[in-house]
Design a protein around this motif. Structure first.
Motif, PDB file in Angstrom:
ATOM      1  N   GLU A  71       0.834  -1.211   0.000  1.00 29.97           N
ATOM      2  CA  GLU A  71       0.000   0.000   0.000  1.00 29.97           C
ATOM      3  C   GLU A  71       0.870   1.262   0.000  1.00 29.97           C
ATOM      4  OE1 GLU A  71      -1.130  -2.851   1.285  1.00 29.97           O
ATOM      5  OE2 GLU A  71      -2.705  -2.795  -0.248  1.00 29.97           O
ATOM      6  N   GLU A  95      -5.188   1.818   2.133  1.00 29.17           N
ATOM      7  CA  GLU A  95      -6.018   1.533   0.962  1.00 29.17           C
ATOM      8  C   GLU A  95      -7.297   2.361   1.003  1.00 29.17           C
ATOM      9  OE1 GLU A  95      -6.814  -2.675   0.244  1.00 29.17           O
ATOM     10  OE2 GLU A  95      -8.563  -2.007  -0.888  1.00 29.17           O
ATOM     11  N   ASN A  96      -7.916   2.429   2.203  1.00 25.34           N
ATOM     12  CA  ASN A  96      -9.124   3.242   2.338  1.00 25.34           C
ATOM     13  C   ASN A  96      -8.835   4.715   2.114  1.00 25.34           C
ATOM     14  OD1 ASN A  96     -11.139   1.292   2.911  1.00 25.34           O
ATOM     15  ND2 ASN A  96     -10.217   0.994   4.924  1.00 25.34           N
ATOM     16  N   HIS A 123      -8.523   5.372  -1.495  1.00 24.34           N
ATOM     17  CA  HIS A 123      -9.857   5.383  -2.087  1.00 24.34           C
ATOM     18  C   HIS A 123     -10.514   6.748  -1.874  1.00 24.34           C
ATOM     19  CE1 HIS A 123     -13.856   2.976  -2.655  1.00 24.34           C
ATOM     20  NE2 HIS A 123     -13.845   4.124  -3.293  1.00 24.34           N
ATOM     21  N   HIS A 124     -10.392   7.236  -0.642  1.00 20.35           N
ATOM     22  CA  HIS A 124     -11.000   8.504  -0.267  1.00 20.35           C
ATOM     23  C   HIS A 124     -10.379   9.679  -1.030  1.00 20.35           C
ATOM     24  CE1 HIS A 124     -13.618  10.576   2.531  1.00 20.35           C
ATOM     25  NE2 HIS A 124     -12.669  11.486   2.693  1.00 20.35           N
ATOM     26  N   GLY A 132      -9.953   8.316  -5.204  1.00 17.19           N
ATOM     27  CA  GLY A 132     -11.099   7.692  -5.842  1.00 17.19           C
ATOM     28  C   GLY A 132     -10.830   6.255  -6.247  1.00 17.19           C
ATOM     29  N   ALA A 133     -11.917   5.536  -6.586  1.00 17.93           N
ATOM     30  CA  ALA A 133     -11.764   4.148  -7.018  1.00 17.93           C
ATOM     31  C   ALA A 133     -11.580   4.116  -8.530  1.00 17.93           C
ATOM     32  CB  ALA A 133     -12.994   3.346  -6.604  1.00 17.93           C
ATOM     33  N   GLN A 151      -6.937   5.082 -12.872  1.00 20.28           N
ATOM     34  CA  GLN A 151      -6.551   6.474 -13.109  1.00 20.28           C
ATOM     35  C   GLN A 151      -5.415   6.470 -14.112  1.00 20.28           C
ATOM     36  OE1 GLN A 151      -7.395   9.309 -11.005  1.00 20.28           O
ATOM     37  NE2 GLN A 151      -8.650   8.281  -9.471  1.00 20.28           N
ATOM     38  N   ASN A 205      -4.615   1.972  -9.893  1.00 20.07           N
ATOM     39  CA  ASN A 205      -5.806   2.066  -9.052  1.00 20.07           C
ATOM     40  C   ASN A 205      -5.424   1.698  -7.622  1.00 20.07           C
ATOM     41  OD1 ASN A 205      -6.029  -0.821  -8.655  1.00 20.07           O
ATOM     42  ND2 ASN A 205      -6.657  -0.887 -10.809  1.00 20.07           N
ATOM     43  N   ASN A 206      -6.393   1.792  -6.706  1.00 24.43           N
ATOM     44  CA  ASN A 206      -6.017   1.593  -5.305  1.00 24.43           C
ATOM     45  C   ASN A 206      -5.918   0.120  -4.931  1.00 24.43           C
ATOM     46  OD1 ASN A 206      -8.722   1.019  -5.280  1.00 24.43           O
ATOM     47  ND2 ASN A 206      -9.154   2.117  -3.360  1.00 24.43           N
ATOM     48  N   GLN A 207      -6.020  -0.778  -5.932  1.00 25.47           N
ATOM     49  CA  GLN A 207      -5.855  -2.211  -5.664  1.00 25.47           C
ATOM     50  C   GLN A 207      -4.453  -2.725  -6.014  1.00 25.47           C
ATOM     51  OE1 GLN A 207      -8.324  -4.119  -4.183  1.00 25.47           O
ATOM     52  NE2 GLN A 207      -9.268  -2.102  -3.969  1.00 25.47           N
TER      53      GLN A 207
END
Lengths: 236, 294
Positions: free
Chosen positions: B39, B108-109, B112-113, B116-117, B120, B216-218
């Motif tokens: 992360e 990770e959260n 996301h915040h 964004g999800a 990108q 992306n956030n994953q």
């Protein structure tokens, strides 16, 4: 030089040393003898900062050093060669020696490392080998040479003869006497009582965490009680 | 075709290697798996994306920004999530692992915040510049990725081998107690290790953005798992193992896609790792038994 007052160290609820007083005068070799489990290693670990005492104080050159970390004690000139020698087995012999001088900022480290390798020629031969590939005796030379490179005022030795062949043991004690003659103060912990008493000036006998006897080493060597308990019976 | 795939594989592999180095450094010194590393890497990618795509700043600024932010995250990780658990009686040896998992979920959260999800775009300024040598096409991006990776790996190796602090780190990794007895300020070495490992993760994040053009956030999760697989494959705590393992994984993935099926990409790569581990359980560069001689 070193003063220990009322020192107590516990592992959980078990007190391994129970109120120890001792003094190491400058320029002397003081030894602590005792059987397995008497608390010798615990005592050295507490003095060198690896363990926190439950009570008591340790003073070095007039300064209270009880709560200091091992690294801070190295800076003040106290270096421990721990039981088992603690060679960095993955680093080379030369790197081990360099680590001995880790805290030094003066420009004489190179020369001192050279001098150490002159003193222990086997280290020079094996300078680029991994520390872990040395024999037990060679590792003890490396451990002592490495400790001296920190330029300590007080050297703490924990069982330097442990696991070594008799010939190497007398070599190690000869080295201890030699560095003492050069001015080093030594606090020695040993199970090899005869050799320890021969090499040292003053001795403390530790039993189940307490000092039960103390005195000049030559006197202890002749003491019938010590002879019986630690030197394997009476001798003519 | 073969030469291009080789370059693709080495490019991907060197990014994997840098991620794995972050794991291996922290594992070497602390004996823990830093589950937040993936992360932190992802954060580096997003910071780089914001600087390069949203602010239209040069790539060098993206690297600098990512390094600063991820180094700070590494510092916070050590001070807040790791140090308070260290050396205290009654703390389970799994506690730091769990605490880094907590940090990873938090990051990770947070990503996301903030970002964004969804995917990108990561627009590298010179993404389209390429050279053709014979029948082989090489993108400038790949050259930059390779150059950054080589400098980073070479620099790290030299630092560990030659400098005082690098040797202090290796001594700490071998034995915390011995290093402390030799006068090493192990607290500082540990903090520095986590910070350096995190900053390397940040650089890897920017490199991944450059290589794949989107993030992306994953990505932290999948890259984190690969990094973990690589250090087990290369040998836990081994710097050479992380580099070799990263390259092998990158190359095998690339060639599976090129000459096989992209559907089997991860399966074949991990199969390779399993086979190697069956033959050499300690990993490529791992030590069979710790401290064989005393």
């Amino acid at each position: 030089m070193l003063e220990v007052r009322g020192l107590e160290t516990a592992y959980g609820s078990i007190r391994a040393i129970k109120g120890i007083d001792l003094a190491v005068p400058e320029g002397r070799i003081v030894c602590i003898i005792g059987a397995n489990g008497a608390g010798k290693t615990t005592l050295l670990k507490t003095i060198s900062g690896l363990l926190r005492p439950a009570a008591g104080t340790v003073t070095f050159l007039g300064e209270d050093i009880t709560a200091l970390s091992p690294a801070q004690l190295v800076r003040r000139g106290i270096v421990l060669v721990p039981e088992g020698r603690a060679i960095l087995s993955r680093m080379t012999v030369l790197e081990n020696l360099e680590m001995g001088a880790y805290q030094r900022r003066d420009g004489r480290v190179r020369e001192d490392i050279e001098a150490t390798m002159e003193r222990f020629p086997v280290l020079k031969e094996r300078r680029n080998l991994a520390g872990g590939s040395l024999s037990g005796g060679e590792q003890q030379m490396l451990a002592i040479g490495r400790a001296l490179l920190a330029k300590p005022n007080l050297l703490l030795l924990d069982e330097p003869s442990l696991g070594l062949a008799p010939l190497i043991v007398s070599r190690v004690f000869r080295i201890i006497r030699e560095i003492n003659r050069e001015g080093m103060t030594v606090l020695l912990v040993e199970q090899n009582v005869r050799q320890a008493l021969k090499v040292s000036d003053y001795a403390y006998v530790l039993e189940t965490g307490k000092i039960v006897h103390e005195g000049p080493s030559p006197e202890l060597l002749d003491d019938p009680k010590i002879k019986e308990s630690y030197l394997g019976g009476r001798r003519p | 075709m073969f030469a291009e795939q080789l370059i693709n594989g080495i490019t991907l592999g060197s990014i994997y290697a840098i991620v794995a180095l972050g794991y291996t450094l922290v594992f070497g010194v602390l004996d823990i798996i830093n589950m937040a590393h993936g992360e932190i890497f992802m954060f580096g990618a997003f910071i780089g994306m914001v600087i390069v795509t949203k602010m239209n700043a040069p790539l060098a600024a993206a690297f600098a920004g990512a390094v600063l932010v991820t180094a700070a995250l590494g510092y916070l990780l050590e001070r807040v999530a790791l140090r308070p658990l260290r050396g205290r009686t009654g703390v389970s040896h799994l506690a730091p692992l769990i605490s880094t998992i907590g940090v990873s979920i938090l990051l990770e959260n947070l990503a996301h915040h903030i970002f964004g999800a969804g995917n990108q775009l990561f627009e590298t300024p010179f993404a389209e510049i390429r050279f053709t040598i014979g029948s082989t096409t090489v993108y400038l991006v790949q050259v930059v990725i390779l150059a950054v990776s080589v400098v980073l790996m070479g620099g790290l190796s030299l630092w560990l081998a030659r400098t005082r602090s690098g040797k202090g780190l290796r001594a700490t990794a071998e034995s915390l107690e011995t290093a402390e007895l030799l006068g090493v300020d192990t607290k500082r070495i540990i903090t520095a290790t986590v910070v350096i490992a995190s900053a390397m993760g940040g650089i890897a994040g920017v490199l991944v953005g450059m290589a794949f053009n989107y993030i992306n956030n994953q990505i932290g999760l999948s890259m984190g798992l690969k990094g973990l697989a690589i250090i087990i494959f290369g040998g836990m705590g081994s710097v050479a193992g992380a580099m070799a393992g990263g390259l092998i994984l990158g190359l095998s993935e690339t060639f599976v896609v090129a000459y096989g099926s992209s559907g089997y990409r991860d399966a074949i790569a991990f199969l390779t790792i399993i086979v190697v581990l069956l033959l050499r359980p300690q990993g490529l560069f791992g030590r069979a038994a710790p401290e064989a001689r005393r």
